[in-house]
Motif scaffolding. Structure first.
Motif, PDB file in Angstrom:
ATOM      1  N   MET A   1      28.499  47.477  49.113  1.00  9.39           N
ATOM      2  CA  MET A   1      28.457  47.678  47.669  1.00  9.39           C
ATOM      3  C   MET A   1      29.823  48.129  47.201  1.00  9.39           C
ATOM      4  SD  MET A   1      25.918  50.090  45.425  1.00  9.39           S
ATOM      5  CE  MET A   1      26.422  51.647  46.091  1.00  9.39           C
ATOM      6  N   LYS A   2      30.359  47.483  46.195  1.00 13.64           N
ATOM      7  CA  LYS A   2      31.675  47.860  45.715  1.00 13.64           C
ATOM      8  C   LYS A   2      31.602  49.172  44.966  1.00 13.64           C
ATOM      9  CE  LYS A   2      31.556  45.271  41.472  1.00 13.64           C
ATOM     10  NZ  LYS A   2      32.102  44.212  40.715  1.00 13.64           N
ATOM     11  N   ARG A   3      32.699  49.905  44.974  1.00  7.19           N
ATOM     12  CA  ARG A   3      32.758  51.186  44.286  1.00  7.19           C
ATOM     13  C   ARG A   3      33.820  51.105  43.222  1.00  7.19           C
ATOM     14  NH1 ARG A   3      31.760  56.079  48.175  1.00  7.19           N
ATOM     15  NH2 ARG A   3      32.085  56.986  46.148  1.00  7.19           N
ATOM     16  N   ARG A   4      33.507  51.624  42.063  1.00  8.08           N
ATOM     17  CA  ARG A   4      34.457  51.641  40.965  1.00  8.08           C
ATOM     18  C   ARG A   4      34.602  53.074  40.494  1.00  8.08           C
ATOM     19  NH1 ARG A   4      31.855  46.582  37.780  1.00  8.08           N
ATOM     20  NH2 ARG A   4      32.884  44.962  38.917  1.00  8.08           N
ATOM     21  N   LEU A   5      35.792  53.396  40.085  1.00  6.34           N
ATOM     22  CA  LEU A   5      36.003  54.707  39.500  1.00  6.34           C
ATOM     23  C   LEU A   5      35.404  54.734  38.114  1.00  6.34           C
ATOM     24  CD1 LEU A   5      39.726  55.253  40.490  1.00  6.34           C
ATOM     25  CD2 LEU A   5      37.715  56.246  41.565  1.00  6.34           C
ATOM     26  N   GLU A 140      17.219  40.768  45.836  1.00 10.67           N
ATOM     27  CA  GLU A 140      18.647  41.099  45.952  1.00 10.67           C
ATOM     28  C   GLU A 140      19.390  40.756  44.667  1.00 10.67           C
ATOM     29  OE1 GLU A 140      20.074  40.968  50.556  1.00 10.67           O
ATOM     30  OE2 GLU A 140      20.029  39.066  49.471  1.00 10.67           O
ATOM     31  N   PHE A 141      19.074  39.614  44.098  1.00 13.96           N
ATOM     32  CA  PHE A 141      19.697  39.218  42.830  1.00 13.96           C
ATOM     33  C   PHE A 141      19.319  40.200  41.725  1.00 13.96           C
ATOM     34  CE2 PHE A 141      19.428  37.144  38.702  1.00 13.96           C
ATOM     35  CZ  PHE A 141      20.695  36.612  38.572  1.00 13.96           C
ATOM     36  N   ASP A 142      18.035  40.486  41.611  1.00 14.17           N
ATOM     37  CA  ASP A 142      17.571  41.390  40.557  1.00 14.17           C
ATOM     38  C   ASP A 142      18.218  42.764  40.684  1.00 14.17           C
ATOM     39  OD1 ASP A 142      15.985  39.310  39.724  1.00 14.17           O
ATOM     40  OD2 ASP A 142      14.102  40.170  40.448  1.00 14.17           O
ATOM     41  N   GLY A 143      18.298  43.283  41.908  1.00 17.16           N
ATOM     42  CA  GLY A 143      18.914  44.581  42.132  1.00 17.16           C
ATOM     43  C   GLY A 143      20.388  44.584  41.788  1.00 17.16           C
ATOM     44  N   PHE A 144      21.074  43.502  42.138  1.00 26.65           N
ATOM     45  CA  PHE A 144      22.501  43.398  41.844  1.00 26.65           C
ATOM     46  C   PHE A 144      22.734  43.359  40.331  1.00 26.65           C
ATOM     47  CE2 PHE A 144      26.347  40.799  41.152  1.00 26.65           C
ATOM     48  CZ  PHE A 144      27.275  41.600  41.802  1.00 26.65           C
ATOM     49  N   VAL A 145      21.936  42.585  39.628  1.00 24.96           N
ATOM     50  CA  VAL A 145      22.075  42.495  38.171  1.00 24.96           C
ATOM     51  C   VAL A 145      21.846  43.862  37.538  1.00 24.96           C
ATOM     52  CG1 VAL A 145      21.055  41.542  36.060  1.00 24.96           C
ATOM     53  CG2 VAL A 145      21.538  40.043  38.008  1.00 24.96           C
ATOM     54  N   ARG A 146      20.790  44.542  37.948  1.00 23.09           N
ATOM     55  CA  ARG A 146      20.509  45.862  37.376  1.00 23.09           C
ATOM     56  C   ARG A 146      21.652  46.841  37.659  1.00 23.09           C
ATOM     57  NH1 ARG A 146      15.230  44.965  39.551  1.00 23.09           N
ATOM     58  NH2 ARG A 146      15.650  46.550  41.126  1.00 23.09           N
ATOM     59  N   GLN A 147      22.187  46.789  38.863  1.00 26.28           N
ATOM     60  CA  GLN A 147      23.301  47.674  39.236  1.00 26.28           C
ATOM     61  C   GLN A 147      24.537  47.408  38.380  1.00 26.28           C
ATOM     62  OE1 GLN A 147      24.586  47.703  43.505  1.00 26.28           O
ATOM     63  NE2 GLN A 147      26.476  46.885  42.638  1.00 26.28           N
ATOM     64  N   GLU A 148      24.909  46.140  38.251  1.00 26.94           N
ATOM     65  CA  GLU A 148      26.117  45.787  37.499  1.00 26.94           C
ATOM     66  C   GLU A 148      25.957  46.063  36.007  1.00 26.94           C
ATOM     67  OE1 GLU A 148      29.139  44.814  38.861  1.00 26.94           O
ATOM     68  OE2 GLU A 148      28.025  45.489  40.619  1.00 26.94           O
ATOM     69  N   ILE A 149      24.795  45.747  35.467  1.00 24.71           N
ATOM     70  CA  ILE A 149      24.579  45.965  34.035  1.00 24.71           C
ATOM     71  C   ILE A 149      24.461  47.454  33.729  1.00 24.71           C
ATOM     72  CG2 ILE A 149      23.041  45.532  32.087  1.00 24.71           C
ATOM     73  CD1 ILE A 149      24.871  43.139  32.930  1.00 24.71           C
ATOM     74  N   ARG A 150      23.879  48.231  34.633  1.00 20.23           N
ATOM     75  CA  ARG A 150      23.846  49.686  34.429  1.00 20.23           C
ATOM     76  C   ARG A 150      25.275  50.237  34.350  1.00 20.23           C
ATOM     77  NH1 ARG A 150      20.128  53.341  34.682  1.00 20.23           N
ATOM     78  NH2 ARG A 150      18.675  51.977  35.787  1.00 20.23           N
TER      79      ARG A 150
END
Length: 195
Positions: A1-5, A140-150
């Motif tokens: 999972m990528k990390r962003r500041l 996996e797709f649904d989780g990724f979308v929710r993570q990025e949009i959050r």
């Protein structure tokens, strides 16, 4: 999972400086420097737009555009029905928001170009994120979308709230306040989908 500041609220105040500094995003040669744009008059209020206003809108426009692309993908993906329905509704809200941002960009005399292209910034859905989403399926797709949009909603709320307090042009400040308020509602809807 990528990390962003996560960009803290005071960081938005420094954003115009970062846009001009050699280590940050540079101003393209065909555009006036932020200092030259600080006295551009607001269309309706007579209050001048500031470098903070310019920095905010030049960040929010590509953030909304890129998030909208991921949401459009999710709305037609073979996702769980609640995710697809949520994504379609939020994509529509982002299209409306993006039209407002672009109209204000024009009134501020700024071109509709992404000065942050290729930058992995907090809350920015990147082209690499979109490529990754295309390769994912199911949960996996649904989780990724929710993570990025959050991450997008939280960061865009943060910078918009800061602009609504620290900006100069009343039109920009009003739009920023509206976006920050809408993000609270959008985050609540996202939380109802689970993690």
């Amino acid at each position: 999972m990528k990390r962003r500041l996560v960009m803290p609220l005071p960081a938005l105040l420094l954003l115009p400086l970062l846009l001009l500094s050699p280590s940050g995003c540079s101003t393209p040669p065909d555009r006036p420097a932020a200092a030259d744009r600080t006295s551009a008059p607001a269309a309706s209020s007579g209050a001048p737009f500031t470098a903070t206003d310019s920095g905010w809108i030049q960040l929010m426009t590509p953030m909304s555009e890129q998030a909208g692309r991921l949401l459009a993908m999710a709305s037609t993906h073979e996702s769980a029905p609640p995710v697809a329905t949520w994504a379609a509704a939020l994509a529509k809200e982002h299209r409306t928001e993006l039209a407002q941002l672009r109209q204000l960009l024009g009134r501020m005399g700024l071109p509709d170009t992404n000065v942050h292209a290729g930058h992995d910034m907090p809350g920015m859905v990147t082209d690499a994120d979109l490529d990754r989403a295309r390769r994912l399926t199911g949960a996996e797709f649904d989780g990724f979308v929710r993570q990025e949009i959050r991450a997008h909603l939280e960061q865009s709320q943060r910078v918009s709230r800061s602009e609504s307090h620290a900006g100069g042009g009343q039109e920009a400040k009003r739009l920023a306040a509206d976006i920050a308020d809408s993000r609270a509602v959008q985050l609540k809807k996202l939380s109802s989908l689970g993690r």
